[in-house]
Design a protein around this motif. Structure first.
Motif, short mmCIF file in Angstrom:
data_model
loop_
_atom_site.label_atom_id
_atom_site.label_comp_id
_atom_site.label_asym_id
_atom_site.label_seq_id
_atom_site.Cartn_x
_atom_site.Cartn_y
_atom_site.Cartn_z
N ARG A 200 -47.23 20.33 16.40
CA ARG A 200 -46.18 19.80 17.25
C ARG A 200 -45.76 18.41 16.79
O ARG A 200 -46.52 17.70 16.13
CB ARG A 200 -46.64 19.72 18.71
CG ARG A 200 -47.77 18.75 18.92
CD ARG A 200 -48.26 18.75 20.35
NE ARG A 200 -47.43 17.93 21.21
CZ ARG A 200 -47.72 16.69 21.60
NH1 ARG A 200 -48.84 16.10 21.20
NH2 ARG A 200 -46.91 16.01 22.39
N HIS A 201 -44.52 18.05 17.11
CA HIS A 201 -44.04 16.68 16.90
C HIS A 201 -43.28 16.26 18.15
O HIS A 201 -42.91 17.11 18.98
CB HIS A 201 -43.10 16.61 15.69
CG HIS A 201 -43.76 16.91 14.38
ND1 HIS A 201 -44.76 16.13 13.84
CD2 HIS A 201 -43.56 17.92 13.50
CE1 HIS A 201 -45.15 16.64 12.69
NE2 HIS A 201 -44.43 17.73 12.45
N THR A 202 -43.02 14.97 18.27
CA THR A 202 -42.09 14.51 19.30
C THR A 202 -40.99 13.71 18.61
O THR A 202 -41.27 12.97 17.67
CB THR A 202 -42.75 13.63 20.39
OG1 THR A 202 -43.03 12.34 19.85
CG2 THR A 202 -44.01 14.27 20.96
N CYS A 235 -42.71 9.52 16.08
CA CYS A 235 -43.33 10.72 16.65
C CYS A 235 -44.59 10.21 17.34
O CYS A 235 -45.38 9.48 16.73
CB CYS A 235 -43.67 11.72 15.55
SG CYS A 235 -44.74 13.06 16.12
N VAL A 237 -47.21 11.80 18.43
CA VAL A 237 -48.44 12.60 18.30
C VAL A 237 -49.51 11.76 17.57
O VAL A 237 -49.18 11.12 16.56
CB VAL A 237 -48.15 13.91 17.52
CG1 VAL A 237 -49.43 14.68 17.26
CG2 VAL A 237 -47.15 14.77 18.28
N HIS A 240 -49.67 10.66 13.63
CA HIS A 240 -48.35 10.83 13.00
C HIS A 240 -47.59 9.51 12.93
O HIS A 240 -46.37 9.49 12.96
CB HIS A 240 -47.50 11.85 13.78
CG HIS A 240 -48.07 13.24 13.77
ND1 HIS A 240 -47.34 14.36 14.08
CD2 HIS A 240 -49.31 13.69 13.47
CE1 HIS A 240 -48.11 15.44 13.98
NE2 HIS A 240 -49.30 15.05 13.62
N MET A 243 -44.54 8.95 10.70
CA MET A 243 -43.27 9.66 10.94
C MET A 243 -42.29 8.72 11.60
O MET A 243 -42.17 8.71 12.83
CB MET A 243 -43.49 10.86 11.85
CG MET A 243 -44.10 12.08 11.17
SD MET A 243 -44.16 13.49 12.29
CE MET A 243 -42.48 14.11 12.18
CU LIG Z 1 -45.30 14.30 14.45
#
Ligand SMILES: [Cu+2]
Length: 251
Positions: A200-202, A235, A237, A240, A243
């Motif tokens: 998953r990512h945000t 992101c 998470v 991450h 990102m």
């Molecule tokens: Cu991510």
């Protein structure tokens, strides 16, 4: 007469002693950890040095796990537990999102693997193999299978958003945003976020209060209403932090 019997006894071929239950458990856990290391790196399509080390340590140690080597089993248990705890924030985040099935299933695998190695290692250390070991191994397999089916079901029931005409596309792939700089203007304010990763990512723009959850292998879209300027994309998470990107809004 007694001497003859003793000699006979000595000449009898040695009966191999049964493999202690704890060693079977540590072995099973070690094999699971090797599978986990291969699967995770295959999914990420890259070598992840700590995961490579974990896989190689278990792969190298497994052939030497024998009944008399209790220390090796206990050592593997400590190594597995330390590696697991060091990654706990990432593991817990993945386990809390079963709709992102590939990452969830892999972390379930690592949890079962480390669990088997630790329980086996503790039994070795206590030198008390118990009858509970086999039911524990069966329970671990059951937890993995039930968790995997539940996760795959949730992933199948999770929608993916379609892009609308005029949307600007951004892709999350191998823990990077592509492109890293997204330009929008008055004519294009929609952004379509396509997650090609198994995790998953945000899509998060703190300044604009935007925080979109993008499950593994799914897409989401968002309409932006922002004054001209540039805004940082991240992101949220765990793990991450690399990102990042920039949203450039022109008038
Ligand atoms: Cu991510």
């Amino acid at each position: 007469m007694a001497t003859t019997m003793l000699e006979r006894a000595e000449k009898k071929p040695a009966v191999p002693s049964p493999v202690p239950a704890w060693i079977s458990l540590v072995r099973a856990g070690a094999v699971v950890m090797v599978v986990f290391a291969i699967a995770l790196q295959s999914m990420a399509r890259t070598i992840i040095p700590p995961v490579l080390v974990i896989g190689l340590v278990f792969l190298a140690a497994t052939p030497f796990l024998k009944g008399e080597r209790r220390g090796l089993g206990a050592g593997l248990a400590v190594f597995g537990a330390v590696a697991y705890l060091a990654n706990l924030p990432i593991i817990l985040d993945d386990l809390a999102h079963p709709e992102s099935a590939p990452a969830f299933v892999l972390q379930l695998l690592s949890t079962v693997g480390v669990g088997l190695v630790v329980i086996g290692g503790v039994a070795a250390w206590l030198r008390r193999p118990t009858r509970l070991l086999q039911p524990l191994a069966i329970a671990a397999a059951g937890v993995f299978l039930v968790g995997t089916f539940a996760s795959l079901g949730m992933a199948a029931n999770t929608d993916s958003a379609a892009a609308l005409p005029g949307d600007v596309q951004v892709t999350a792939e191998q823990l990077m945003w592509a492109p890293e700089d997204i330009a929008i203007d008055g004519a294009s304010t929609g952004i379509w976020i396509d997650n090609k990763d198994g995790i998953r990512h945000t899509f998060t723009i703190p300044e604009l209060g935007i925080d979109i959850e993008v499950p593994a292998l799914k897409a989401r879209r968002v309409d932006i209403a922002a004054a001209p300027g540039s805004y940082r994309i991240v992101c949220s998470v765990p793990g991450h932090e690399q990102m990042t990107g920039t949203l450039i809004v022109s008038s």
